[in-house]
Motif scaffolding. Sequence first.
Motif, PDB file in Angstrom:
ATOM      1  N   HIS A   1      -0.865   2.376 -10.908  1.00 37.64           N
ATOM      2  CA  HIS A   1       0.157   3.024 -11.732  1.00 37.64           C
ATOM      3  C   HIS A   1       0.874   4.057 -10.876  1.00 37.64           C
ATOM      4  O   HIS A   1       0.523   4.253  -9.714  1.00 37.64           O
ATOM      5  N   VAL A   2       1.869   4.695 -11.449  1.00 39.42           N
ATOM      6  CA  VAL A   2       2.569   5.775 -10.752  1.00 39.42           C
ATOM      7  C   VAL A   2       1.711   7.037 -10.895  1.00 39.42           C
ATOM      8  O   VAL A   2       1.642   7.632 -11.969  1.00 39.42           O
ATOM      9  N   HIS A   3       1.065   7.413  -9.821  1.00 38.19           N
ATOM     10  CA  HIS A   3       0.106   8.517  -9.869  1.00 38.19           C
ATOM     11  C   HIS A   3       0.795   9.860 -10.058  1.00 38.19           C
ATOM     12  O   HIS A   3       1.897  10.087  -9.555  1.00 38.19           O
ATOM     13  N   ALA A   4       0.099  10.758 -10.769  1.00 35.98           N
ATOM     14  CA  ALA A   4       0.627  12.096 -11.018  1.00 35.98           C
ATOM     15  C   ALA A   4      -0.206  13.188 -10.360  1.00 35.98           C
ATOM     16  O   ALA A   4       0.190  14.353 -10.376  1.00 35.98           O
ATOM     17  N   ASP A   5      -1.345  12.828  -9.779  1.00 28.26           N
ATOM     18  CA  ASP A   5      -2.262  13.836  -9.250  1.00 28.26           C
ATOM     19  C   ASP A   5      -2.371  13.824  -7.733  1.00 28.26           C
ATOM     20  O   ASP A   5      -2.875  14.770  -7.145  1.00 28.26           O
ATOM     21  N   HIS A   6      -1.939  12.741  -7.085  1.00 29.41           N
ATOM     22  CA  HIS A   6      -2.006  12.670  -5.627  1.00 29.41           C
ATOM     23  C   HIS A   6      -0.862  11.825  -5.094  1.00 29.41           C
ATOM     24  O   HIS A   6      -0.281  11.014  -5.824  1.00 29.41           O
ATOM     25  N   VAL A   7      -0.534  12.038  -3.827  1.00 28.96           N
ATOM     26  CA  VAL A   7       0.554  11.293  -3.202  1.00 28.96           C
ATOM     27  C   VAL A   7       0.021   9.935  -2.748  1.00 28.96           C
ATOM     28  O   VAL A   7      -0.945   9.854  -1.992  1.00 28.96           O
ATOM     29  N   SER A   8       0.658   8.888  -3.222  1.00 33.50           N
ATOM     30  CA  SER A   8       0.220   7.521  -2.929  1.00 33.50           C
ATOM     31  C   SER A   8       0.397   7.188  -1.454  1.00 33.50           C
ATOM     32  O   SER A   8       1.341   7.620  -0.796  1.00 33.50           O
ATOM     33  N   GLY A   9      -0.515   6.333  -0.964  1.00 36.93           N
ATOM     34  CA  GLY A   9      -0.447   5.894   0.424  1.00 36.93           C
ATOM     35  C   GLY A   9      -0.055   4.442   0.584  1.00 36.93           C
ATOM     36  O   GLY A   9      -0.194   3.890   1.683  1.00 36.93           O
ATOM     37  N   VAL A  10       0.468   3.782  -0.483  1.00 37.76           N
ATOM     38  CA  VAL A  10       0.742   2.354  -0.357  1.00 37.76           C
ATOM     39  C   VAL A  10       1.781   2.048   0.720  1.00 37.76           C
ATOM     40  O   VAL A  10       1.634   1.101   1.494  1.00 37.76           O
ATOM     41  N   ARG A  11       2.823   2.862   0.787  1.00 42.00           N
ATOM     42  CA  ARG A  11       3.857   2.589   1.786  1.00 42.00           C
ATOM     43  C   ARG A  11       3.359   2.893   3.192  1.00 42.00           C
ATOM     44  O   ARG A  11       3.708   2.189   4.152  1.00 42.00           O
ATOM     45  N   GLU A  12       2.529   3.912   3.327  1.00 39.15           N
ATOM     46  CA  GLU A  12       1.995   4.258   4.646  1.00 39.15           C
ATOM     47  C   GLU A  12       1.029   3.192   5.145  1.00 39.15           C
ATOM     48  O   GLU A  12       1.004   2.856   6.334  1.00 39.15           O
ATOM     49  N   VAL A  13       0.191   2.640   4.232  1.00 38.84           N
ATOM     50  CA  VAL A  13      -0.693   1.543   4.624  1.00 38.84           C
ATOM     51  C   VAL A  13       0.139   0.334   5.050  1.00 38.84           C
ATOM     52  O   VAL A  13      -0.146  -0.325   6.055  1.00 38.84           O
ATOM     53  N   ALA A  14       1.198   0.040   4.300  1.00 37.60           N
ATOM     54  CA  ALA A  14       2.052  -1.096   4.628  1.00 37.60           C
ATOM     55  C   ALA A  14       2.747  -0.917   5.969  1.00 37.60           C
ATOM     56  O   ALA A  14       2.934  -1.882   6.724  1.00 37.60           O
ATOM     57  N   GLU A  15       3.143   0.305   6.281  1.00 38.49           N
ATOM     58  CA  GLU A  15       3.803   0.576   7.560  1.00 38.49           C
ATOM     59  C   GLU A  15       2.880   0.318   8.740  1.00 38.49           C
ATOM     60  O   GLU A  15       3.341  -0.027   9.823  1.00 38.49           O
ATOM     61  N   ARG A  16       1.586   0.471   8.541  1.00 38.00           N
ATOM     62  CA  ARG A  16       0.621   0.309   9.618  1.00 38.00           C
ATOM     63  C   ARG A  16       0.083  -1.125   9.714  1.00 38.00           C
ATOM     64  O   ARG A  16      -0.689  -1.431  10.617  1.00 38.00           O
ATOM     65  N   THR A  17       0.465  -1.956   8.765  1.00 34.17           N
ATOM     66  CA  THR A  17      -0.054  -3.324   8.699  1.00 34.17           C
ATOM     67  C   THR A  17       1.082  -4.244   8.278  1.00 34.17           C
ATOM     68  O   THR A  17       2.229  -3.837   8.170  1.00 34.17           O
TER      69      THR A  17
END
Length: 425
Positions: free
Chosen positions: A185-201
């Motif tokens: 879901h769109v998280h409200a408590d922490h900054v998501s890392g999905v794009r950063e993981v995708a950038e590294r893989t």
Amino acid sequence: MSDRDYPEPDGEVDTLSPATLAARIGSGEPVSILDVRDRDEYDAWHVDGPGVTSRQIPYVKFVQAEVKGTVAERAPDLPEPLVVVCGEGKASAYVADLLTTAGVEAANLAGGMDAWADLLVAAEVPTDGPATVRQYRRPSSGCLGYLVERDGEAAVIDPLRAFAERYVADAADLGADVSYAIDTHVHADHVSGVREVAERTDAEVILPAGAADRGLAFDATLVGDGETLTVGGTTLRALGAPGHTHEMTAFAVGETVGCGGVVDTAGTGGDPDTARSGGDTGIAGVDVLLAGDSLFLRSVARPDLEAGLDGAPELAALLHRTLTEQFGELADDVIVAPGHYDTTTTAAESGVYAATLGELRGSLDALSMESDAFVDHVLSAMPPRPNNYEQIIATNLGRERVDDDEAFEMELGPNNCAAGGADAD
């Protein structure tokens, strides 16, 4: 005074690593914490846990006690040894040295609260299924994320931006390539890392379809209820689980028995090159439910972070349907792996925070309530909203940009994504 201005200890100071402290707290071992930060810093966020007893006494009090020769008298009435904590581990090192010299057994938390926030602990979820499911927990906030691996493929679910490198490295250690970076879901408590993981893989970013309705501003593959992803022969089936937010989606980890339909991709109009199987897919046996922010071990999700208090009753009613109807079709032996844990609870012997659905059905009164009673119960006592939650939501939608340091600061503190009115706390 900045940490660089604190005097160096006169002698050797015993230190305790954040990982060791987390292991002790996770096991429920009694831990005495002396926090020498200012009161407002302590009230906003401090080390907590099932066996933790903490006291806040500011650093300046120990400086004054050193001059008067009353350091031992200044020490809190707590069982020894004391773990002394500050922001970066420098002021606390000096206080730990003063206490040790005065005959009080004390150790310094290496790196202080900064290092505590930078700790991510991993443990494997015990399951009879063929996939490896690894749980990642951040003891400072209670956030949980996951890595599912089988036959050289992996998916990372609910990654934290601050630890993007860690998930990728762990997948490599398992001999796997990360195929998907998924947010429930769109998280409200922490900054998501999905794009950063995708950038590294070469991972594909996966979000629930409803994220588009909330203003998603970057390209991602969108999944809806019943659609599936395949990770080395293991299926992750999306289960629409509205309640915390409208788009909240859990993922059932199990074996596939059929498929149909496609998953749309934001900005592609359903391009078959970016589609995934979905629709009338069934799973012969669900091993693990990656529940996101829907069902926790001692409570259920809060429903007010998307639409505020005015929209909370509607979402609470949707959450009741999710828990009783959508999850009601799952067997008692399915392992529920939540998106958060209460930091005042102990881990299982395996080191993970998980329970079977049957155990939760037996321990949480909320799961047996009628809808109206459930809504009243959930709304009765919600905790303060997470720090900076509106800016975090905007960041996770791609509508605002923050650098790594700002992102780290934004999410410090407790996550507060559970409903305080839920019964097991």
